[in-house]
Design a protein around this motif. Structure first.
Motif, short mmCIF file in Angstrom:
data_model
loop_
_atom_site.label_atom_id
_atom_site.label_comp_id
_atom_site.label_asym_id
_atom_site.label_seq_id
_atom_site.Cartn_x
_atom_site.Cartn_y
_atom_site.Cartn_z
N ILE A 184 -14.19 10.89 8.45
CA ILE A 184 -14.99 9.67 8.52
C ILE A 184 -14.84 8.85 7.24
N ASN A 185 -14.74 9.51 6.08
CA ASN A 185 -14.50 8.79 4.84
C ASN A 185 -13.10 8.21 4.79
N ALA A 186 -12.13 8.89 5.39
CA ALA A 186 -10.77 8.37 5.44
C ALA A 186 -10.74 7.06 6.22
N LEU A 187 -11.48 7.01 7.33
CA LEU A 187 -11.55 5.79 8.13
C LEU A 187 -12.23 4.66 7.37
N LEU A 219 0.85 -1.19 0.00
CA LEU A 219 0.00 0.00 0.00
C LEU A 219 0.88 1.24 0.00
N THR A 220 0.33 2.36 -0.42
CA THR A 220 1.06 3.61 -0.28
C THR A 220 1.19 3.93 1.20
N HIS A 221 1.99 4.93 1.52
CA HIS A 221 2.19 5.34 2.91
C HIS A 221 0.86 5.67 3.59
N ARG A 222 -0.12 6.16 2.79
CA ARG A 222 -1.41 6.55 3.36
C ARG A 222 -2.48 5.48 3.20
N GLY A 223 -2.10 4.31 2.67
CA GLY A 223 -3.04 3.20 2.68
C GLY A 223 -3.77 2.90 1.39
N ARG A 224 -3.32 3.46 0.27
CA ARG A 224 -3.97 3.15 -1.00
C ARG A 224 -3.31 1.92 -1.63
N ARG A 283 -20.47 10.06 0.69
CA ARG A 283 -19.38 9.11 0.50
C ARG A 283 -18.41 9.64 -0.53
N SER A 284 -17.15 9.79 -0.13
CA SER A 284 -16.07 10.19 -1.05
C SER A 284 -14.97 9.15 -0.94
N LYS A 285 -14.48 8.65 -2.08
CA LYS A 285 -13.59 7.49 -2.07
C LYS A 285 -12.17 7.81 -2.48
N ARG A 286 -11.96 8.25 -3.69
CA ARG A 286 -10.60 8.43 -4.20
C ARG A 286 -10.42 9.87 -4.67
N PRO A 287 -9.95 10.76 -3.78
CA PRO A 287 -9.54 10.48 -2.40
C PRO A 287 -10.68 10.77 -1.43
N PRO A 288 -10.58 10.28 -0.17
CA PRO A 288 -11.55 10.66 0.85
C PRO A 288 -11.40 12.14 1.18
N LYS A 289 -12.53 12.79 1.44
CA LYS A 289 -12.52 14.24 1.63
C LYS A 289 -12.72 14.68 3.07
#
Length: 344
Positions: free
Chosen positions: A202-205, A70-75, A193-199
């Motif tokens: 709560i969407n990041a989690l 995964l990337t450093h941020r989890g992608r 809901r925002s996915k790529r990227p989360p905005k």
């Protein structure tokens, strides 16, 4: 039954993983900081600049042990695939079912029904704990939509209609998500809901846990010899693990969303554990990821009653059980695929 093994999550940048006989050793600046017998690990998840020796990669591939980058941020970036397992006749049956509109719809109906039942259970649980009348009303309305969706699933005449039912129910579910948040709405309010990227936080989690869960479902498919790319509910696209996403649908609410809500409502994730990047994207910090990963591991160890197999199983094994049930259905041993439904 398959034993649930630990997943090793490594996010310290510059870490080097190597194999010493049958022991995995983790080094930072050439000093061994951690070591564990390799047979205790079911998978490795590596974040960002984490190095792994060729011999360890080869051994993991040989053993069928998952390695995910995964990337450093989890992608998600990539995944190690070892030798193909399972009977080729099973994969032929899977392909045949996927090419049949009737067979695909039959499997997809049960996937969606399982998803909506689990979503409704999460909403009803939140409704029982609601303190504000407006939250209770919103959650009751959402539970009604999920119940109506469950009733409509069996009447769907094709996949497009079924996907419409699923989409409408999901919109209602996320529309009342903030009513399930009990603390710090200023930080954790769910707007959309925002996915790529989360905005937002709560969407990041949610996105982070969904990434972890998707990889568990890919491993479950591969573990029984199914092709994770050939699904029934999700359309087949290059590079998309459609079948893994199908299996994941049943577990989104009861495993991923409930974990996120627990961490937020108990104050285990703090507002300062998020990073806002240029363009407005929001990601968990390293400390936030550490908290979430620890909780996720504990959640996977929790035992739940599985109505189909008639015994308690760890939540982390549910994707593997569901993959086996699907394989049995495709082989003709079960009349239909039986989804996982969380009790209580």
């Amino acid at each position: 039954m398959k034993q649930i093994l630990n997943t090793l999550y490594v996010q310290t940048q510059g870490t080097y993983l190597r194999l010493d006989h049958d022991t995995l050793k983790l080094e930072v600046e050439k000093a061994v900081k951690f070591q564990v017998p390799l047979h205790h690990l079911g998978s490795l998840v590596l974040f960002g600049n984490v190095l792994i020796s060729p011999f360890l990669i080869q051994r993991c591939g040989e053993d069928g042990r998952s390695v995910v980058w995964l990337t450093h941020r989890g992608r998600f970036k990539g995944r190690l695939a070892g030798p193909t397992t399972g009977n080729v006749l099973l994969r032929q049956a899977q392909q045949s079912a996927a090419q049949s509109a009737e067979s695909s719809l039959a499997v997809a109906r049960y996937v969606v029904a399982g998803k909506l039942q689990n979503a409704r259970a999460v909403v009803m649980r939140a409704a029982r704990e609601a303190k504000a009348e407006c939250d209770l009303d919103a959650l009751k309305a959402t539970a009604k939509v999920q119940a109506e969706g469950i009733q409509s699933v069996q009447q769907a005449s094709d996949l497009d209609q079924l996907r419409g039912i699923e989409g409408y129910s999901a919109k209602a579910y996320f529309g009342s998500f903030s009513a399930m948040v009990r603390t710090d709405l200023e930080t954790f309010e769910f707007v959309a809901r925002s996915k790529r990227p989360p905005k937002d936080p709560i969407n990041a989690l949610i996105s982070f846990v969904y990434t972890l869960l998707a990889n568990e479902c890919v491993a479950a498919c591969e573990g029984v010899g199914l092709d994770p790319q050939i699904g029934f509910l999700h359309a087949v696209r290059p590079g998309r693990p459609a079948l893994a996403l199908d299996l994941m649908e049943e577990l989104r609410a009861c495993l991923a969303d409930r974990l996120v809500l627990t961490l937020v409502n108990r104050g285990q994730i703090k507002p300062d554990e998020f990073e806002t990047r240029p363009g407005g994207s929001v990601y968990l910090s390293e400390s936030g990821r550490r908290t979430l990963l620890t909780a996720y591991q504990k959640r996977k160890q929790e035992e739940v009653m599985h109505g189909v197999v008639g015994q308690k199983v760890p939540l982390g094994l549910v994707p593997h059980v569901q993959a086996r049930l699907l394989a049995r259905h495709l082989r003709g041993d079960l009349p239909h695929y039986q989804p996982f439904v969380m009790r209580g």
